[in-house]
Design a protein around this motif. Structure first.
Motif, PDB file in Angstrom:
ATOM      1  N   MET A  88      -9.049 -31.013 -53.952  1.00  0.00           N
ATOM      2  CA  MET A  88      -9.404 -31.187 -55.359  1.00  0.00           C
ATOM      3  C   MET A  88     -10.317 -30.054 -55.799  1.00  0.00           C
ATOM      4  O   MET A  88     -11.287 -29.732 -55.099  1.00  0.00           O
ATOM      5  N   LEU A  89     -10.019 -29.469 -56.937  1.00  0.00           N
ATOM      6  CA  LEU A  89     -10.946 -28.505 -57.522  1.00  0.00           C
ATOM      7  C   LEU A  89     -11.932 -29.250 -58.407  1.00  0.00           C
ATOM      8  O   LEU A  89     -11.528 -29.973 -59.318  1.00  0.00           O
ATOM      9  N   LEU A 122     -17.485 -38.272 -51.395  1.00  0.00           N
ATOM     10  CA  LEU A 122     -16.174 -37.863 -51.901  1.00  0.00           C
ATOM     11  C   LEU A 122     -15.544 -36.743 -51.086  1.00  0.00           C
ATOM     12  O   LEU A 122     -14.313 -36.635 -51.036  1.00  0.00           O
ATOM     13  N   ALA A 123     -16.370 -35.898 -50.463  1.00  0.00           N
ATOM     14  CA  ALA A 123     -15.866 -34.683 -49.823  1.00  0.00           C
ATOM     15  C   ALA A 123     -16.111 -34.697 -48.322  1.00  0.00           C
ATOM     16  O   ALA A 123     -17.127 -35.191 -47.839  1.00  0.00           O
ATOM     17  N   VAL A 124     -15.169 -34.126 -47.584  1.00  0.00           N
ATOM     18  CA  VAL A 124     -15.280 -34.004 -46.131  1.00  0.00           C
ATOM     19  C   VAL A 124     -16.322 -32.949 -45.784  1.00  0.00           C
ATOM     20  O   VAL A 124     -16.381 -31.885 -46.413  1.00  0.00           O
ATOM     21  N   LYS A 177     -25.337 -28.873 -44.545  1.00  0.00           N
ATOM     22  CA  LYS A 177     -23.892 -29.053 -44.389  1.00  0.00           C
ATOM     23  C   LYS A 177     -23.141 -28.447 -45.578  1.00  0.00           C
ATOM     24  O   LYS A 177     -23.664 -28.366 -46.689  1.00  0.00           O
ATOM     25  N   LEU A 178     -21.893 -28.060 -45.317  1.00  0.00           N
ATOM     26  CA  LEU A 178     -21.051 -27.452 -46.335  1.00  0.00           C
ATOM     27  C   LEU A 178     -19.928 -28.415 -46.709  1.00  0.00           C
ATOM     28  O   LEU A 178     -19.209 -28.900 -45.841  1.00  0.00           O
ATOM     29  N   TYR A 179     -19.778 -28.650 -48.012  1.00  0.00           N
ATOM     30  CA  TYR A 179     -18.786 -29.612 -48.486  1.00  0.00           C
ATOM     31  C   TYR A 179     -17.738 -29.006 -49.415  1.00  0.00           C
ATOM     32  O   TYR A 179     -16.757 -29.671 -49.727  1.00  0.00           O
ATOM     33  N   GLY A 180     -17.935 -27.779 -49.869  1.00  0.00           N
ATOM     34  CA  GLY A 180     -16.997 -27.217 -50.828  1.00  0.00           C
ATOM     35  C   GLY A 180     -16.839 -25.723 -50.663  1.00  0.00           C
ATOM     36  O   GLY A 180     -17.693 -25.044 -50.083  1.00  0.00           O
ATOM     37  N   ILE A 181     -15.724 -25.210 -51.174  1.00  0.00           N
ATOM     38  CA  ILE A 181     -15.385 -23.797 -51.069  1.00  0.00           C
ATOM     39  C   ILE A 181     -15.119 -23.263 -52.472  1.00  0.00           C
ATOM     40  O   ILE A 181     -14.257 -23.794 -53.190  1.00  0.00           O
ATOM     41  N   ALA A 182     -15.845 -22.247 -52.861  1.00  0.00           N
ATOM     42  CA  ALA A 182     -15.698 -21.697 -54.212  1.00  0.00           C
ATOM     43  C   ALA A 182     -14.311 -21.111 -54.407  1.00  0.00           C
ATOM     44  O   ALA A 182     -13.734 -20.501 -53.501  1.00  0.00           O
ATOM     45  N   ARG A 183     -13.758 -21.322 -55.583  1.00  0.00           N
ATOM     46  CA  ARG A 183     -12.529 -20.619 -55.975  1.00  0.00           C
ATOM     47  C   ARG A 183     -12.966 -19.244 -56.464  1.00  0.00           C
ATOM     48  O   ARG A 183     -13.749 -19.151 -57.412  1.00  0.00           O
ATOM     49  N   ILE A 197     -12.845 -29.084 -52.785  1.00  0.00           N
ATOM     50  CA  ILE A 197     -13.279 -29.989 -51.723  1.00  0.00           C
ATOM     51  C   ILE A 197     -12.039 -30.610 -51.091  1.00  0.00           C
ATOM     52  O   ILE A 197     -10.962 -30.637 -51.694  1.00  0.00           O
ATOM     53  N   ILE A 198     -12.183 -31.084 -49.874  1.00  0.00           N
ATOM     54  CA  ILE A 198     -11.148 -31.891 -49.237  1.00  0.00           C
ATOM     55  C   ILE A 198     -11.594 -33.335 -49.340  1.00  0.00           C
ATOM     56  O   ILE A 198     -12.689 -33.696 -48.897  1.00  0.00           O
ATOM     57  N   SER A 199     -10.776 -34.142 -49.952  1.00  0.00           N
ATOM     58  CA  SER A 199     -11.151 -35.532 -50.215  1.00  0.00           C
ATOM     59  C   SER A 199     -11.287 -36.331 -48.926  1.00  0.00           C
ATOM     60  O   SER A 199     -10.488 -36.181 -47.995  1.00  0.00           O
ATOM     61  N   THR A 200     -12.306 -37.170 -48.882  1.00  0.00           N
ATOM     62  CA  THR A 200     -12.476 -38.070 -47.739  1.00  0.00           C
ATOM     63  C   THR A 200     -11.347 -39.089 -47.669  1.00  0.00           C
ATOM     64  O   THR A 200     -11.151 -39.725 -46.628  1.00  0.00           O
TER      65      THR A 200
END
Length: 613
Positions: free
Chosen positions: A229-230, A245-247, A276-282, A462-465
């Motif tokens: 999900m963006l 919400l995020a892995v 911890k890291l939960y998201g990756i910038a576009r 993010i990758i959804s849990t």
């Protein structure tokens, strides 16, 4: 300056009835390709403990009725299951016999009320539950049929769900992203390329950019997010909610240095939460944000140069309003158009930027928090806008117009200047209308030039849990997409078209706003050069060290919304002549001295300190 000081949407409070009428929810592939019924409409003999659901993860099976649990065996409508798997069905009513034939698989035979079956003409082991007739269909044991067809079945005891998948099928997952230019055409050649060369079956959802945040919230609330999900705004959810919400990707990202660098990048992503890291910038060009664009054809007709200071721009707007720049002999043009919203000046906020030097209300300089709304430069910006409104240079309806209404106004080709992205400017350049972005603007010749700046970057993946797809597979796909974009490998694929390249930019971002921009590429070379010159000038200016995107999660909590909405409304009053600049200055001084304002500033400091940990 597009931040809105509004109450955050609370996921727990969303009414899912509205989901059905307002949005088409996009689920993870494990749900979107399934018939996720529980046993609410099943036989009355089934107890609450027997309720089950079945999810067909990468097959096109659709069941007409919910599954039933009979003596520990999940029973499903057999004809629908087998036809969904590509079998031809023959039913012999006298023998109550179902024959299923497939061009590449052994023939299957079942009988109602008999604990026997055949596979390729040979008896199967005795069935644990007897097939039966109910509601004019034969019900068969799920595991027996699925495994005989070469599928695998796994049982999730906690959720009482059977997952059926084809081990020979490509890994399938869903991705939702925001198409910045509004293009939602399905990129079928691109998705086919990914199947053939990346060995994945991507179910892509390009959601309406105007409703993207709302749709994201609804999907999470409904428990049906995409695998990837963006998040349009990396700070739209607080730490606790984002963690749910995020892995947590901290460990997996060690194998993906490119993605790890983007995950730890505060410019466009969101830095660590408790390490911890939960998201990756576009990836993005931070200058790909709304900024004043001007009618170059009007400048040429009136023999005017592109303005560099706000005073020069004011004189140009006069000419645009009163000198018939479109040559139709009517007094029907307007110099400046835009719209505001409840908590800000919207597409007119660039005027504040020009006078304050900051693309956002709050900034950090030499370790000090600055609220530009209560600084003297804010009064200068309001004085300029009030003059433009008084003199008829600014659309009189700006305070009542919506984004869509403003776009309609611009499409009528009667406006000389408005804030927009380079893509929007290029798309408006049709017929005789030629829109080009200002290469820069400054309050006075002694002031620094400003440039567009996208505070929240280009969103964060993010990758959804709730995803059931291996995170390593998803990261590998995302990493390869980013790599191909960096190396311009997408441009070597002959079968891709405009919709595909648009989708590639939406999926994997673009560090250069003009690279791969189909709207700009369609312009004549002489006009393209003006866009390139503006982008070159903008690239010399950065606000990365002074802006505070992490404040978005603070405002999204709804704190001090009334205080900030009152501030925004007072700005509108000044612009429209209902309050004087002197009254604004007294208001700003009174606001800064108030106890509520001081509490807000203290809370902001606390939030920033917590975000820095």
């Amino acid at each position: 300056m597009k931040r809105r000081f509004l109450h955050a949407t609370k996921l727990a409070g969303l009414t899912l009835v509205a989901t059905v009428t307002a949005f088409t929810a996009v689920s993870d592939v494990s749900a979107s390709m399934s018939s996720p019924w529980t046993d609410d409409t099943a036989s009355e003999n089934n107890s609450a403990q027997s309720r089950v659901s079945v999810s067909f993860q990468n097959t096109t099976v659709s069941l007409p009725l919910p599954p039933q649990m009979i003596e520990g065996t999940i029973m499903i409508p057999g004809k629908a299951l087998l036809e969904g798997l590509g079998y031809h069905i023959t039913w012999h009513a006298a023998e109550k016999q179902l024959i299923a034939e497939h061009p590449r698989k052994p023939k299957l035979v079942f009988w109602a009320n008999r604990k026997e079956a055949e596979l390729g003409g040979k008896p199967l082991s005795p069935l644990k539950s007897v097939p039966y007739l109910e509601r004019k269909m034969i019900w068969l044991p799920l595991r027996t049929v699925a495994e005989a067809a070469g599928l695998s079945v796994t049982w999730d005891a906690f959720n009482r769900t059977a997952f059926v998948s084809d081990p020979q099928a490509l890994p399938q997952f869903s991705v939702m992203t925001r198409p910045n230019d509004g293009t939602v055409t399905p990129p079928m050649p691109l998705l086919k390329y990914m199947q053939e060369h990346m060995n994945v079956d991507v179910r892509l959802q390009l959601a309406d950019p105007e409703l993207y945040k709302q749709k994201t919230a609804v999907m999470f609330a409904a428990g049906q997010p995409a695998s990837i999900m963006l998040l349009e705004d990396p700070y739209q959810y607080n730490d606790e909610l984002l963690e749910s919400l995020a892995v947590d990707l901290t460990g997996q990202l060690e194998a993906f240095p490119r993605l790890k660098a983007l995950a730890g990048n505060n410019a466009g992503g969101r830095r660590f939460i408790d390490g911890k890291l939960y998201g990756i910038a576009r990836p993005s060009d931070h200058h790909d944000a709304p900024f004043p664009a001007i009618r170059q054809d009007w400048l040429d007709k009136l023999n005017l140069a592109q303005p560099k200071t706000m005073d020069e721009l004011y004189e140009v707007l006069k000419q645009f309003t009163f000198s018939d720049p479109d040559g139709n002999g009517k007094h029907d043009t307007i110099g400046l158009a835009g719209y505001s919203y409840d908590a800000g000046l919207g597409t007119l906020s660039w005027v504040e930027h020009a006078f304050t030097g900051s693309p956002d209300r709050f900034s950090m300089k030499d370790g000090q928090l600055i609220d530009h709304a209560v600084q003297p430069q804010q009064a200068l910006a309001l004085k300029w806008l009030a003059g433009a409104y008084r003199d008829g240079l600014l659309d009189k309806e700006f305070a009542a117009r919506s984004d869509e209404q403003t776009k309609v106004r611009l499409s009528e080709n009667l406006t000389g200047l408005a804030a927009m992205s380079v893509t929007e400017a290029a798309q408006l350049s049709t017929g005789q209308a030629v829109w080009v972005p200002l290469s820069g603007i400054q309050a006075t010749s002694a002031s620094p030039r400003i440039a567009p700046w996208k505070l929240e970057g280009n969103g964060m993946y993010i990758i959804s849990t709730m995803s059931r797809t291996d995170p390593e597979l998803l990261l590998n796909w995302l990493n390869r997409g980013y790599e191909m974009t960096e190396k311009n490998e997408w441009g070597t694929i002959a079968e891709l078209g405009a919709a595909d390249y648009s989708a590639i930019n939406h999926l994997f971002g673009q560090k250069d706003m003009l690279k791969g921009n189909q709207s700009v590429a369609a312009l004549p070379a002489s006009i393209q050069s003006a866009y390139e010159a503006a982008a070159s000038e903008w690239s010399k200016i950065s606000y990365a060290d002074t802006t505070l995107p992490q404040l978005n999660s603070f405002w999204n909590q709804g704190k001090y919304a009334d205080l900030n909405n009152e501030l925004a409304q007072f700005k509108i009053k000044v612009i429209m002549g209902a309050a004087t600049i002197e009254e604004w200055e007294r208001y700003a001084a009174s606001l800064a001295a108030s106890e509520e304002y001081k509490r807000m500033i203290a809370d902001i400091h606390t939030h920033l300190a917590a975000s820095a940990k």
